[in-house]
Design a protein around this motif. Sequence first.
Motif, PDB file in Angstrom:
ATOM      1  N   ARG C 277      13.474  -6.209   2.850  1.00 59.93           N
ATOM      2  CA  ARG C 277      12.387  -5.551   2.116  1.00 59.93           C
ATOM      3  C   ARG C 277      11.268  -5.140   3.055  1.00 59.93           C
ATOM      4  N   ASP C 278      11.009  -5.988   4.048  1.00 60.76           N
ATOM      5  CA  ASP C 278       9.974  -5.633   5.027  1.00 60.76           C
ATOM      6  C   ASP C 278      10.355  -4.369   5.780  1.00 60.76           C
ATOM      7  N   LYS C 279      11.625  -4.312   6.183  1.00 54.57           N
ATOM      8  CA  LYS C 279      12.070  -3.136   6.931  1.00 54.57           C
ATOM      9  C   LYS C 279      11.943  -1.886   6.076  1.00 54.57           C
ATOM     10  N   GLY C 281       9.913  -1.483   3.595  1.00 59.04           N
ATOM     11  CA  GLY C 281       8.509  -1.201   3.378  1.00 59.04           C
ATOM     12  C   GLY C 281       7.844  -0.523   4.557  1.00 59.04           C
ATOM     13  N   SER C 282       8.280  -0.875   5.752  1.00 64.11           N
ATOM     14  CA  SER C 282       7.622  -0.269   6.898  1.00 64.11           C
ATOM     15  C   SER C 282       8.251   1.067   7.262  1.00 64.11           C
ATOM     16  N   LEU C 284      11.546   2.038   7.756  1.00 61.84           N
ATOM     17  CA  LEU C 284      12.648   2.147   8.699  1.00 61.84           C
ATOM     18  C   LEU C 284      13.986   2.437   8.064  1.00 61.84           C
ATOM     19  N   ARG C 301       6.083   0.499  -4.180  1.00 60.38           N
ATOM     20  CA  ARG C 301       4.697   0.144  -3.868  1.00 60.38           C
ATOM     21  C   ARG C 301       4.574  -0.506  -2.507  1.00 60.38           C
ATOM     22  N   SER C 302       5.638  -1.200  -2.096  1.00 64.44           N
ATOM     23  CA  SER C 302       5.522  -1.899  -0.824  1.00 64.44           C
ATOM     24  C   SER C 302       5.716  -0.946   0.345  1.00 64.44           C
ATOM     25  N   ASN C 304       4.984   1.993   2.889  1.00 68.29           N
ATOM     26  CA  ASN C 304       3.812   2.643   3.463  1.00 68.29           C
ATOM     27  C   ASN C 304       3.888   4.148   3.290  1.00 68.29           C
TER      28      ASN C 304
END
Lengths: 329, 298, 511
Positions: C277-279, C281-282, C284, C301-302, C304
């Motif tokens: 999820r982080d990937k 969100g950023s 990638l 929403r997460s 960017n």
Amino acid sequence: MANNNDNFDHVIVKKPSVGQRMFKYRYFYLMFIPVAIVLLIFYYWPMLGIRYAFSTFKLKQITLRTGPDYSIGLGNFTRLLSSDPFHAAFKNTIVLSFVNLVLAMVCSVAIALLINEIQNAWGKKIVQTVLYLPHFLSWVVAASIFMLILSAGTDATGADTSNTGFINAILLQLGILDKPVDFLTESKAWPTVWYIMNRWKETGWGTIIYLAALSSISPDLYEAAEIDGAGRMKQTWYITIPSIMNTILVVFILNLAKIMNVFESVFVFYNSLVYDVSDVIQTYTYRVGIVGNDYGYSTAIGLFKSVVSLILVSSSDIISKKIRGYGIV
Amino acid sequence: MKKKFNLINPQYAPRSWFVLFNTLFFVFLMAAMIIPIFKIFCDSMVNETVYGLKLIPKGFDPNTGKEVWFNTIAYKRIVTDPGLYKPFLISIYTTLMTTFLGLLISTLGAYVLIQKDMPGVKLFSYMLLFTMIFNGGLIPTFLVMKNIGLLDSLWAVMLPMSMNVYNLVLMRSFFEGIPVSLFEAAEIDGCTPMGIFVKIVLPLSKAALASIGLFFAVAAWSEYFHYVIYIKSSSKYNFQYKLRDLFQDKQESDQGTKINVNTLKSAAVIVSIVPFMFIYPFCQKYFMTGVTMGAVKE
Amino acid sequence: MKKNVFKRFAAMSLAVVMVTGLAGCGNGNEADFTLEPGDPDDLPDEISLMADTIITEENGLQDFCDEYERQTGIKLSIEKPDHAKYYEKVTLSFASEEPADIIEMGSTYYPELANSGALWDMTEAWNNTTSNCKNIIDEDYVEALKINGVLYGFPMAAGNGTITYVRDDWMKEAGLSNPKNYDEFLTMLRAFKARGQGTIPLTSSGFLNNGETPYDIYLREFYQDAIPDFYKDEETGKYVDGFAQPEMKEAIQRLRDAYQEGLIDAEIVTNKTSTCRDKLGSGLVGAFNYWAGMWSLKLQRSMNEGQLKAIPPIEETGGYTERVPTAFAMSIYAPNKGAIFEHFLMFSHDGGAGQMLFTHGVEDKHYVMNPDGSATALPYYSDPDNTVEKSIYAPELTITEWNDPIPLDPMVKDSLEEFRKNRVFAKVPIVRDAIAENLADLNVVKDVVMANAVTGKTSVDEAIEYYNTKGSYYANAILEDLNSEENLKAEEEALAAATGGSASDDEAAEE
């Protein structure tokens, strides 16, 4: 105590009887009562539950309230000992935990000694505070950080991924590696980075007890040695280390009792490519417990771990007594 | 004896080189410890999802549409959350109580254990150590708590934590360092065992009390698992638990339009370690050399 | 030395004596309960509930209970344990002989608890009920919870499933439309890869869904017709190990090829779901398979930057999988079971006031009615930045047809529609002792096999070899048990009793 060579053979000293000694120490028994009460209630009473290790105690027995089924006798243990993955887990537990313990002792003692050498009072405070901060992070957070910096930074085709693979980048620059290594998925590399992660997180915290021990060494000893012309190294070797040896041993043996319980630091860090070196007893139990829910079996595993810990602690106690003359009891 | 820092002069040189290397070593070590934490700090200061080793606390804030330095929106959210006030007080209470009880039990226990001549002292020792090795398991422990009626009570957390054999044995090893002559002298003076305990043993163990007290305090403050298992009423949760509950572990929680969920999580991590940055200097002074010695000239 | 041993032995015996001298905790009481539903109109004084995914206490759980009492006259007490240890708490509640009357169960724990005999059989109650719920419900969800034709729990909401989200903006830039088959799917991934700069065409966390069935839920496009689990072969009527079939080998080959081409995240083995999820969100990631519904909004929403879109399933997968719904089950120790069934479970899905309460909460506390008949959600008490999503049942995952006055977010609606166009209902996993003992170890072998084969550490053949040598012990133990006379017969009988005994409609999903 000075050895008395005077001849007192003609004096007969009656050794006090047990009853007399007990009376002498009556206040101490009183002092021990609160300790004993808490021990018995919160530790020994639940220990009755160890008997479940010899039973089948599945969800069915719990929910239908029929109680554990003791007919299997040692069945849980035969199942345990004949399980291949369990053998591997056992071996890994011992290896990983023990090496980690030894590293922990060496690093914490060494760093404690070095901290002790810091002259500047403010510097000392700052160093200690910074060093022990990682201890307060959860293993989940610590692992996510390490996983971030340890990745290979390239994908299967050799193209760069967005993850720079910090450590790999440095090692490549320094020429130590000629191509990136995915530390997390290489069985040979995983234990090493696991040890490093553990040291990063726990060394600072581990120095506290040694610093406390160091502070109880009388400065007179150092002054006397100084006058005798001993340099700092000699002082460390002949005064400092022997003075804290007692603490070192106690910490070592106490931690030996806990090495079978290693779990969280492995659980957040391992993956399916390195099971062969990273799976430990607790992670094995965790997986088996998700599917299956046989409380009898997991109690049996717990009992097995306890027996191994008992052997380890007893052996090291005996060895310690032989070498130093005293052990942990 | 004040030493001069001089790298050339052979009298002072070895020491000076050592100090130089020692300093560099610690600077490097501190950097290694702090950089990852700094990364988390930076993550908490940018209102966007960060993947990777970004070490600059500057990011694009979708709310204002601008690049912002030190975006404290997540911290404001956490610090002003009313759901954290009571747990904070609860944490303070349980930490103080557990530390007090823990030190009480471990000092008394340790004091008893150093009486080598006392009949049964070895038995007590084994009794204590045995509990470090053998454990009943989750269900029996839970049932015991239920049977004594401590479920959903803070005592279910504080009492077991105060009986920590590891700390007790460490305390004992500190007490063993107190010269026997002091005890004998006090006995001759007609001091009771309790008196010796209070007047001699405790005052001479400041370093031990400080360090082991710190162990208890940190354990009590960070405690999470006991709350999960034993506590039901939300009015009794402690700070660490509530912090995690509200901000860290929830994946299905409200994902804000205003605050990025990862920012919140990172901020929660930082908030949970801030108290410890101030505690240690407080305990520092007890770790000074020579505080405990000098009572009896050998 | 001898004294040492003696002392130690004495210590232990003393401990044992002391400990048995203390009142031992009893176990094995005669359980008192009845399986009869009783009179549905004999209202109990109080119902106790243990649930996991419901609104929290600081956001008005007590208000909910008060309103429930106001509407039904029954007092409701709810315990919401910590999410991470929810199932330990459920087990402990049974162990301490105080289980709640109604317990929320996820699809992994539901069959285990049902198998242990702890849950009340509500098939008859459901067949005989005359509540409005029966008129408006989608029976598929109820059928999905039946184990050999017996209903042990009532669905709370749709089980939902995962759907593939892709970067719509990247698709547009590459001039691509939704892939219809595997080839087009790969083309899409290659286009993402061509963007360079560390773009991850597709990310996932591991290969087998962390050991939770269905195992293939996140990588459907690659698994296609392979089933990495045990299933019943329709023709022979016997159970087969899907992992040992040739389809599985092809699936592994597909995954391997895609990975070696750099189309799958290189870190798939070490990824945790949060990492994925982080990937995403950023910015990638190009494609990510994740839960439909509310998560479409949360993922968006997460992020960017960029726009997410849910795509329909490609033809080779045969549709997305709808998970077994989370259920409200009743413990056999609950009193007045019939009454609880009618006045709690049926009430909560009645399409009217009950459904509103259980979906959106209490009026004027969690939502307000607007003059035109619609409603608007109010902000959370503890988080004024966000509005209340649900009280108990997720509105977007409702299992009944009712007029929800609060409209759904369009993105949520779209992803769900896409998901439901071609979905296949998963079955409740089978729970048997042989499976319980062996499945965990078998799954480890599967994990190792897939990880090694796909990342290229071993060849596919070597990996399959490994599976056949190491895994066969466990797989065979399971298969023997599943295919035993006793099991097959029991399944047949149960199924016959269920289908023969009740008038089930054509919609009932059989195989």
